[in-house]
Design a protein around this motif. Sequence first.
Motif, PDB file in Angstrom:
ATOM      1  N   GLU B  18      -6.188 -10.405  -9.750  1.00 33.84           N
ATOM      2  CA  GLU B  18      -7.404 -10.687 -10.530  1.00 33.84           C
ATOM      3  C   GLU B  18      -8.384  -9.514 -10.473  1.00 33.84           C
ATOM      4  OE1 GLU B  18      -7.455 -15.581 -10.234  1.00 33.84           O
ATOM      5  OE2 GLU B  18      -8.291 -14.404  -8.580  1.00 33.84           O
ATOM      6  N   LEU B  19      -8.507  -8.945  -9.284  1.00 31.05           N
ATOM      7  CA  LEU B  19      -9.389  -7.771  -9.144  1.00 31.05           C
ATOM      8  C   LEU B  19      -8.930  -6.637 -10.069  1.00 31.05           C
ATOM      9  CD1 LEU B  19     -10.613  -6.094  -5.876  1.00 31.05           C
ATOM     10  CD2 LEU B  19      -9.325  -4.768  -7.524  1.00 31.05           C
ATOM     11  N   LEU B  20      -7.620  -6.363 -10.070  1.00 35.83           N
ATOM     12  CA  LEU B  20      -7.098  -5.270 -10.907  1.00 35.83           C
ATOM     13  C   LEU B  20      -7.359  -5.552 -12.380  1.00 35.83           C
ATOM     14  CD1 LEU B  20      -3.684  -4.584  -9.102  1.00 35.83           C
ATOM     15  CD2 LEU B  20      -5.768  -3.211  -8.980  1.00 35.83           C
ATOM     16  N   ASP B  21      -7.147  -6.794 -12.808  1.00 38.89           N
ATOM     17  CA  ASP B  21      -7.377  -7.164 -14.214  1.00 38.89           C
ATOM     18  C   ASP B  21      -8.854  -6.997 -14.574  1.00 38.89           C
ATOM     19  OD1 ASP B  21      -4.760  -7.688 -14.602  1.00 38.89           O
ATOM     20  OD2 ASP B  21      -4.930  -9.869 -14.376  1.00 38.89           O
ATOM     21  N   GLU B  22      -9.729  -7.518 -13.713  1.00 44.42           N
ATOM     22  CA  GLU B  22     -11.160  -7.488 -14.037  1.00 44.42           C
ATOM     23  C   GLU B  22     -11.717  -6.064 -14.095  1.00 44.42           C
ATOM     24  OE1 GLU B  22     -13.890 -10.276 -12.589  1.00 44.42           O
ATOM     25  OE2 GLU B  22     -12.410 -11.875 -12.338  1.00 44.42           O
ATOM     26  N   LEU B  23     -11.155  -5.174 -13.259  1.00 42.46           N
ATOM     27  CA  LEU B  23     -11.653  -3.796 -13.271  1.00 42.46           C
ATOM     28  C   LEU B  23     -10.859  -2.910 -14.228  1.00 42.46           C
ATOM     29  CD1 LEU B  23     -12.511  -3.246  -9.493  1.00 42.46           C
ATOM     30  CD2 LEU B  23     -14.047  -3.851 -11.371  1.00 42.46           C
ATOM     31  N   GLY B  24      -9.872  -3.503 -14.927  1.00 38.22           N
ATOM     32  CA  GLY B  24      -9.157  -2.773 -15.977  1.00 38.22           C
ATOM     33  C   GLY B  24      -8.092  -1.805 -15.486  1.00 38.22           C
ATOM     34  N   TYR B  25      -7.573  -2.036 -14.287  1.00 34.68           N
ATOM     35  CA  TYR B  25      -6.496  -1.175 -13.784  1.00 34.68           C
ATOM     36  C   TYR B  25      -5.143  -1.634 -14.309  1.00 34.68           C
ATOM     37  CZ  TYR B  25      -9.614   0.882 -10.264  1.00 34.68           C
ATOM     38  OH  TYR B  25     -10.619   1.550  -9.622  1.00 34.68           O
ATOM     39  N   LYS B  26      -4.239  -0.643 -14.536  1.00 33.37           N
ATOM     40  CA  LYS B  26      -2.860  -0.975 -14.906  1.00 33.37           C
ATOM     41  C   LYS B  26      -2.034  -1.074 -13.628  1.00 33.37           C
ATOM     42  CE  LYS B  26      -2.943   1.368 -19.357  1.00 33.37           C
ATOM     43  NZ  LYS B  26      -2.681   2.651 -20.017  1.00 33.37           N
ATOM     44  N   ARG B  27      -1.443  -2.241 -13.432  1.00 31.59           N
ATOM     45  CA  ARG B  27      -0.664  -2.501 -12.218  1.00 31.59           C
ATOM     46  C   ARG B  27       0.381  -1.442 -11.896  1.00 31.59           C
ATOM     47  NH1 ARG B  27       1.358  -8.403 -10.611  1.00 31.59           N
ATOM     48  NH2 ARG B  27      -0.471  -9.580 -11.214  1.00 31.59           N
ATOM     49  N   GLU B  28       1.072  -0.982 -12.960  1.00 34.77           N
ATOM     50  CA  GLU B  28       2.203  -0.079 -12.722  1.00 34.77           C
ATOM     51  C   GLU B  28       1.750   1.341 -12.367  1.00 34.77           C
ATOM     52  OE1 GLU B  28       1.399  -0.335 -17.144  1.00 34.77           O
ATOM     53  OE2 GLU B  28       1.466  -1.731 -15.465  1.00 34.77           O
ATOM     54  N   ARG B  29       0.423   1.575 -12.400  1.00 36.25           N
ATOM     55  CA  ARG B  29      -0.080   2.923 -12.075  1.00 36.25           C
ATOM     56  C   ARG B  29      -0.898   2.963 -10.795  1.00 36.25           C
ATOM     57  NH1 ARG B  29      -1.892   6.754 -16.828  1.00 36.25           N
ATOM     58  NH2 ARG B  29       0.001   6.696 -18.040  1.00 36.25           N
ATOM     59  N   VAL B  30      -0.953   1.860 -10.060  1.00 33.44           N
ATOM     60  CA  VAL B  30      -1.847   1.843  -8.900  1.00 33.44           C
ATOM     61  C   VAL B  30      -1.111   1.639  -7.584  1.00 33.44           C
ATOM     62  CG1 VAL B  30      -3.806   0.967 -10.247  1.00 33.44           C
ATOM     63  CG2 VAL B  30      -2.320  -0.646  -9.014  1.00 33.44           C
ATOM     64  N   ALA B  31      -1.815   1.996  -6.515  1.00 28.38           N
ATOM     65  CA  ALA B  31      -1.457   1.585  -5.162  1.00 28.38           C
ATOM     66  C   ALA B  31      -2.730   0.951  -4.604  1.00 28.38           C
ATOM     67  CB  ALA B  31      -1.031   2.776  -4.321  1.00 28.38           C
ATOM     68  N   VAL B  32      -2.588  -0.162  -3.892  1.00 32.33           N
ATOM     69  CA  VAL B  32      -3.748  -0.895  -3.396  1.00 32.33           C
ATOM     70  C   VAL B  32      -3.669  -1.016  -1.883  1.00 32.33           C
ATOM     71  CG1 VAL B  32      -5.044  -3.064  -3.484  1.00 32.33           C
ATOM     72  CG2 VAL B  32      -3.845  -2.242  -5.534  1.00 32.33           C
ATOM     73  N   GLU B  33      -4.760  -0.609  -1.228  1.00 29.52           N
ATOM     74  CA  GLU B  33      -4.839  -0.782   0.219  1.00 29.52           C
ATOM     75  C   GLU B  33      -5.935  -1.782   0.539  1.00 29.52           C
ATOM     76  OE1 GLU B  33      -3.121   3.256   2.194  1.00 29.52           O
ATOM     77  OE2 GLU B  33      -5.279   3.127   1.901  1.00 29.52           O
TER      78      GLU B  33
END
Lengths: 211, 64
Positions: B18-33
Motif C-alpha cells: 500500500e505504501l508503494l502504491d500510494e507513493l507511486g513506486y513501481k514494484r518491479e523497480r524497487v528494493a524496500v528495507e
Amino acid sequence: MIPAKEEMYAALEERHGAEIQKRFAAASVAVCGLGGLGSNVAIHLARAGIGRLHLIDFDTVDITNLNRQQYFPDQLGEYKSQALKDTLQRLAPYCDITSQTVRLDEENIPKLLEPYDVIAECFDNAEQKAMLVNSVLELFPRKYLVAASGMAGLGSANDIVTRKLGRNFWICGDGSSDVADGMGLISARVAVCAAHQANMILRITAGIYEP
Amino acid sequence: MIKVNGEQYAFDGKTVAELLDELGYKRERVAVELDLDIVPKSEYDTTILAEGCSVEVVSFVGGG
C-alpha cells in the motif's frame, strides 16, 4: 617481459601500505554486468590488487559501447566477459580473474554469486538492477553489495554520491538521472559513478564501512 | 507515524504494498528495507508497518 609477481606486489605495497594491500589481496569480488559501470569498476579493482575477480555478462561488445565502456574496436563482437578478462590480465597478470557468459536471474544467482565476498551491481536496466539487489539482500545478508542508480546525461559530477542503506548495502549515483528520459550515457559521468562503486568496495575491503 | 526515506508519513497499519502504491513506486523497480532489513518481494502484501518504524525505498533508474 613482464615483472615477476613479487615485484608487482611489492610495488602495490609501496603505494597502498602493507596492511591495506594484504586486505585487498584477500578479497573476492563478483562484478555483475560489464558495461560502462562494470568494465570501469573491474579495472579499478584489478589495478588495486584485489585478489580474486569474477566477471559476469551475457552480451557482446557493440560499436555503441565504445563511447564509455572499456573495450577496443578490435574486440567488437567478442563476449564482454572474455574481452574484459583479456584486458585485465594484461593490467594485473597475477590477479585471479574468472569470467562467465551468462544472464543472471533469480534461478542462478544463489549458486553463481555464493563464492564471493562483495557483489558489484553494474547492470543498466532498472528492473534487472532491482532483481539483483533484492536477490542478493534476501539470499546473502552477510555479503557486501554495492549498487548504482542514476548516472545518465551531462549533469554535475558533484551530484553523484555514495549512500549506505541497511547493514551491508551501498548505492552510488545521483538516484534520478534515468537513461529512459532520453539522456545518453556519457563516459566521464558513468566513470565517476563506477569510481564511487570501486572506491566503496576498496573501503569495505579495508574495513571501512562509512560511505 | 512512520519514516519513509527520512520523511514522516501516516502509513502505520498499512502494508508495504500500500505504501508503494500510494507513493507511486513501481514494484518491479524497487528494493524496500524495513528497519535495516530487506523486505522480500513476496512479503510486500503481508508486511504491516508498525508505528515508529523506518522504511527505505530504493527506486532504480536505468543506465550503466
